[in-house]
Enzyme design. Structure first.
Site, short mmCIF file in Angstrom:
data_model
loop_
_atom_site.label_atom_id
_atom_site.label_comp_id
_atom_site.label_asym_id
_atom_site.label_seq_id
_atom_site.Cartn_x
_atom_site.Cartn_y
_atom_site.Cartn_z
N THR A 1 -45.18 -34.03 -46.87
CA THR A 1 -45.55 -35.35 -46.35
C THR A 1 -47.05 -35.42 -46.19
O THR A 1 -47.64 -34.63 -45.44
CB THR A 1 -44.85 -35.62 -45.00
OG1 THR A 1 -43.43 -35.48 -45.17
CG2 THR A 1 -45.17 -37.02 -44.50
N ASP B 1 -44.73 -39.70 -47.25
CA ASP B 1 -46.04 -40.29 -46.93
C ASP B 1 -46.10 -40.77 -45.49
O ASP B 1 -45.08 -41.01 -44.85
CB ASP B 1 -46.28 -41.51 -47.83
CG ASP B 1 -45.36 -42.67 -47.45
OD1 ASP B 1 -45.78 -43.54 -46.65
OD2 ASP B 1 -44.21 -42.69 -47.90
N GLY C 1 -40.27 -44.33 -45.40
CA GLY C 1 -41.20 -43.36 -45.96
C GLY C 1 -40.99 -42.00 -45.32
O GLY C 1 -39.87 -41.62 -44.99
N GLU C 2 -42.07 -41.25 -45.17
CA GLU C 2 -42.10 -39.91 -44.58
C GLU C 2 -41.47 -38.84 -45.47
O GLU C 2 -41.68 -37.66 -45.27
CB GLU C 2 -41.38 -39.87 -43.21
CG GLU C 2 -41.93 -40.81 -42.17
CD GLU C 2 -41.17 -40.71 -40.84
OE1 GLU C 2 -40.29 -39.84 -40.72
OE2 GLU C 2 -41.47 -41.52 -39.94
N GLY C 3 -40.67 -39.25 -46.46
CA GLY C 3 -39.86 -38.33 -47.24
C GLY C 3 -38.40 -38.39 -46.86
O GLY C 3 -37.59 -37.58 -47.32
#
Length: 352
Positions: free
Chosen positions: A64, A175, A317-319
């Site tokens: 991330t 992200d 997001g974040e993965g």
């Protein structure tokens, strides 16, 4: 450019022999041929990536990357830039959605600051590779220099290379960055040729008025900077983000190491689009984790010819989507390793 060029030189196509063997094994398992659909396609692609008809999925990581964006000065965002570093700290200490989903699938979290604006204390769980305190406001000029764009890509390559040395079968992209749907929409529009109306979404919940401001700001940035759609580094430098460049590097570096990449949502998709424009061969190494509710995500996946594994109406997001999709990929591979064949099980095969 030295590391980037060396990485590109190592990327080559899928191992067709391993793929044929993997499919042949699928065809003797106790099921009608093709009846597991995309699960079969997933494991055959994995076999081609790893060069092994019985690929591995045990060692997993979600990388991330975080960066801030000067375009938030245009005042159409709902969250202050300080949230980026605050969320990084949550990632580092296990409290965010990505941590929960990574633990569930057995993936290690790798948290990287690449272009964070807010000063932060040293933390052993955060890799600080800050290139700059966020991008410049692309409405008034390039988001970064070309040299900084290359540096972001090469940091991503370095990060994934380090993870490969620890052992890595699957890598997911993630992200964090307030305002990063704007550069992602710009990248998507420029490279796919689609309008901003088509590719721009509400991000973290923009109102109708904020959406007008957002599209207008992105349009101004594209008009002013005039990026070359065929030069991904030019696009990245003029309207991109540091975390987007870093994730593009992760994708390229993973491909060079024959590691499958599970690409998360819209921002990761924009990074994949940068990587794909630099080296179309990387498509072979990517699994699209899910289709985000951001409209540009579907468009960029179509541009690259990728089908999303999941459609869960996610936009965090974040993965998080990558972590979820790893469960499906691992399930596909367990079928390859653990399911009995007709001969093993004493089951009669289909009559010809």
């Amino acid at each position: 450019m030295e590391l980037l060029n060396a990485t590109l030189a190592k990327i080559y196509g899928l191992d067709k022999e391993a793929m044929v063997k993997a499919q042949a094994h699928q065809d003797i398992l106790i099921k009608p041929q093709g009846s597991l659909g995309k699960l079969e396609a997933i494991v055959v692609q994995l076999a081609g990536i790893q060069g092994d008809a019985k690929p591995k999925t045990a060692k997993k990581a979600i990388i991330t990357m975080a960066g801030d964006h000067g375009i938030i000065d245009e005042k159409f965002h709902n969250w202050p830039k300080e949230v980026t570093v605050q969320m990084l700290q949550n990632f580092a200490h296990g409290g965010a959605a990505i941590n929960v989903l990574s633990r569930q699938v057995g993936a290690r979290n790798v948290v990287v600051a690449l272009g964070v604006a807010t000063p932060m204390a040293a933390d052993p769980n955060i890799i600080n590779r800050n290139i700059a305190p966020g991008t410049n406001n692309m409405v008034h000029g390039p988001a970064m220099t070309r040299e900084q764009a290359v540096k972001a890509i090469e940091v991503g390559i370095e990060i994934v290379n380090a993870e490969v040395k620890k052992g890595l079968d699957l890598v997911g992209t993630g992200d964090m960055g307030i305002g990063n749907t704007s550069p992602s929409a710009a990248i998507c529009s420029i490279i796919t040729g689609r309008s901003l109306e088509d590719v721009t979404g509400r991000g973290t919940g923009a109102s109708d008025e904020q959406m007008k401001l957002k599209r207008n700001a992105i349009a101004k940035a594209i008009s002013l900077n005039n990026p070359d759609a065929k030069d991904a580094i030019d696009v990245l430098s003029k309207v991109g983000g540091y975390e987007i460049g870093g994730l593009a590097g992760v994708i390229l570096g993973a491909a060079a190491n024959r590691v499958a990449v599970v690409v998360d949502g819209f921002i990761s998709g924009a990074a994949a689009l940068i990587a794909y424009t630099i080296c179309p061969q990387v498509k072979d190494f990517m699994f699209a984790a899910h289709q985000s509710v951001e409209p540009g995500h579907r468009i960029l996946l179509e541009h690259m010819g990728l089908d999303a594994i999941l459609k869960m109406d996610m936009r965090l997001g974040e993965g998080t989507g990558a972590a979820l999709a790893m469960n499906i990929i691992e399930a596909a591979n367990r079928i390859q390793h653990e399911m009995a064949s007709f001969a093993d099980a004493g089951v009669s095969e289909k009559q010809s």
